[in-house]
Design an enzyme around this catalytic site. Structure first.
Site, short mmCIF file in Angstrom:
data_model
loop_
_atom_site.label_atom_id
_atom_site.label_comp_id
_atom_site.label_asym_id
_atom_site.label_seq_id
_atom_site.Cartn_x
_atom_site.Cartn_y
_atom_site.Cartn_z
N CYS A 169 51.86 45.75 32.59
CA CYS A 169 52.97 45.09 31.99
C CYS A 169 52.58 43.68 31.95
CB CYS A 169 54.02 45.20 32.91
SG CYS A 169 55.69 44.42 32.43
N CYS A 192 60.78 41.48 37.16
CA CYS A 192 59.93 40.38 36.69
C CYS A 192 60.43 38.89 37.30
CB CYS A 192 60.05 40.40 35.08
SG CYS A 192 61.68 40.13 34.41
N CYS A 223 60.96 31.60 31.43
CA CYS A 223 61.65 32.11 29.97
C CYS A 223 63.07 31.56 29.90
CB CYS A 223 62.20 33.70 30.51
SG CYS A 223 62.97 34.47 28.75
N GLU A 233 52.84 36.63 36.32
CA GLU A 233 52.41 37.74 36.74
C GLU A 233 52.43 38.96 35.67
OE1 GLU A 233 56.79 39.22 38.25
OE2 GLU A 233 55.99 37.59 39.31
N CYS A 259 68.08 38.55 36.14
CA CYS A 259 66.68 38.31 36.14
C CYS A 259 66.05 36.95 36.94
CB CYS A 259 66.03 38.39 34.71
SG CYS A 259 64.30 37.86 34.47
FE1 SF4 Z 1 63.85 36.46 29.91
FE2 SF4 Z 1 64.16 37.87 32.12
FE3 SF4 Z 1 65.84 37.89 30.00
FE4 SF4 Z 1 63.34 38.92 29.79
S1 SF4 Z 1 64.97 39.72 31.23
S2 SF4 Z 1 64.49 37.89 28.45
S3 SF4 Z 1 62.37 37.55 31.17
S4 SF4 Z 1 65.41 36.04 31.20
#
Ligand code: SF4
Length: 345
Positions: free
Chosen positions: A108, A333, A115, A95, A122
């Site tokens: 962004c 995110c 991730c 996204e 997150c």
């Molecule tokens: Fe990864 Fe989310 Fe941590 Fe960013 S906030 S490093 S996208 S797990």
């Protein structure tokens, strides 16, 4: 060496385009023509590259796959933020958030599908890492954006950890900021990292882009509880590296701090932040935690945000509260792609 059908023209720098011309028997000046079509005119279809010989256009068409594709879905927030969903190879989605704000329009972008950093607050972290994006897939989020020509700023703060995909992120940054590429000033670009210590110097040495570090808690044990990266690369080591760089001219470093009620918003945290960041010319961006489904964390009251900001400012750290954007479309995110994945499964 023969090209594979999956190889793309988009994402190659002039050196690689020259090698490609040698390999395919094209004149070397064709590399400059290719770069102009790809990065100035955003055209990757060789059939449309009218200053190349017709036979060469046909050979290029036969050997290279397209890399650019429009987003598959858009969700628009009441505040004008638009969240785009792009399909990437392997059936994954990333996204990209378009955030207009007066004269400014910030995009962004994501650097990975999913991730592996595992930050507990997150939604992307919950997906785990599916795959790192190629430079072309990173650039496609910019080039295929309907609002492409209105963009003023880019932030690498979408899905993924950019320094867990450094090669492709550096390649994309080279194309974005080079004269032969998009020609953007690096001062319009910010790369955000959770603090991948071994890669940090590489980014700072290779580029002049701004840096944002996800901090969220200055205490080792408390930060490790919400950001597993702290166990491997403590924020104190990140700070030690940053002290070696000059952030007084052109380039800025900022620290992102998502304020979570009762977790990281006390006077004790203010004092430790000042100790940790001593000697680094920086700014702290406070972000109000967006409650995400199933999360044990809570959003602080607006007065608590102001109290925390004022306490840091009083101790000499420039601190701003970042306006929340796109809350009604789950702009934290990873949420949009998570729901897309859920629909597929
Ligand atoms: Fe990864 Fe989310 Fe941590 Fe960013 S906030 S490093 S996208 S797990």
């Amino acid at each position: 060496m023969e090209t594979t059908p999956h190889e793309t023209l988009y994402g190659k720098n002039p050196t690689e385009l020259t090698v490609l011309c040698d390999r395919m028997g094209l004149p070397r000046f064709a590399a400059r023509q290719l770069a102009r079509w790809l990065y100035k005119r955003h055209t990757e279809d060789p059939a449309r590259m009218t200053d190349l010989a017709a036979a060469n256009r046909e050979r290029l068409s036969a050997q290279f796959a397209p890399a650019l594709a429009a987003p598959v879905r858009v969700t628009e927030s009441a505040d004008g933020t638009r969240k785009y969903l792009y399909a990437t190879s392997g059936g994954h989605f990333v996204e990209t958030a378009y955030i207009p704000d007066g004269e400014r329009a910030t995009l962004c972008v994501s650097s990975q599908a999913g991730c592996r950093m595992g930050c507990t607050f997150c939604a992307t972290g919950r997906q785990g890492l599916q795959r790192s994006l190629t430079a072309a897939e990173i650039l496609n989020q910019i080039v295929s954006l309907p609002e492409r020509d209105r963009l003023t700023n880019l932030v690498f703060m979408g899905m993924g950890e950019p320094l867990d995909n450094t090669d492709n992120v550096l390649r994309a940054l080279e194309i974005i900021t080079s004269e032969w590429g998009f020609g953007w000033s690096p001062t319009r670009v910010t790369v955000s990292t959770a603090g991948v210590v071994p890669e940090l110097g590489r980014l700072l040495d290779a580029t002049r882009v701004h840096l944002a570090v996800s901090l969220h808690n200055p205490f080792h044990d408390e930060r490790a509880a919400i950001m597993p990266v702290e166990r491997v690369w403590p924020i104190s080591e990140v700070a030690a590296i940053l002290r070696q760089y000059d952030f007084t001219h052109q380039r800025r470093v900022s620290f992102e701090y998502i304020l979570m009620e009762g977790l990281n918003d006390t006077p004790r945290h203010v004092r430790e932040l000042c100790r940790l960041l001593n000697g680094i010319r920086c700014r702290i961006n406070l972000i109000r935690f967006h409650r995400i489904p199933g999360s044990p964390y809570y959003s602080p009251a607006p007065e608590a945000m102001i109290r925390f900001r004022d306490a840091l400012t009083a101790r000499g750290i420039q601190t701003t509260i970042r306006a929340s954007r796109g809350e009604d479309i789950q702009a934290a995110c990873g949420l949009l792609s998570t729901s897309e994945l859920n629909m597929k499964n």
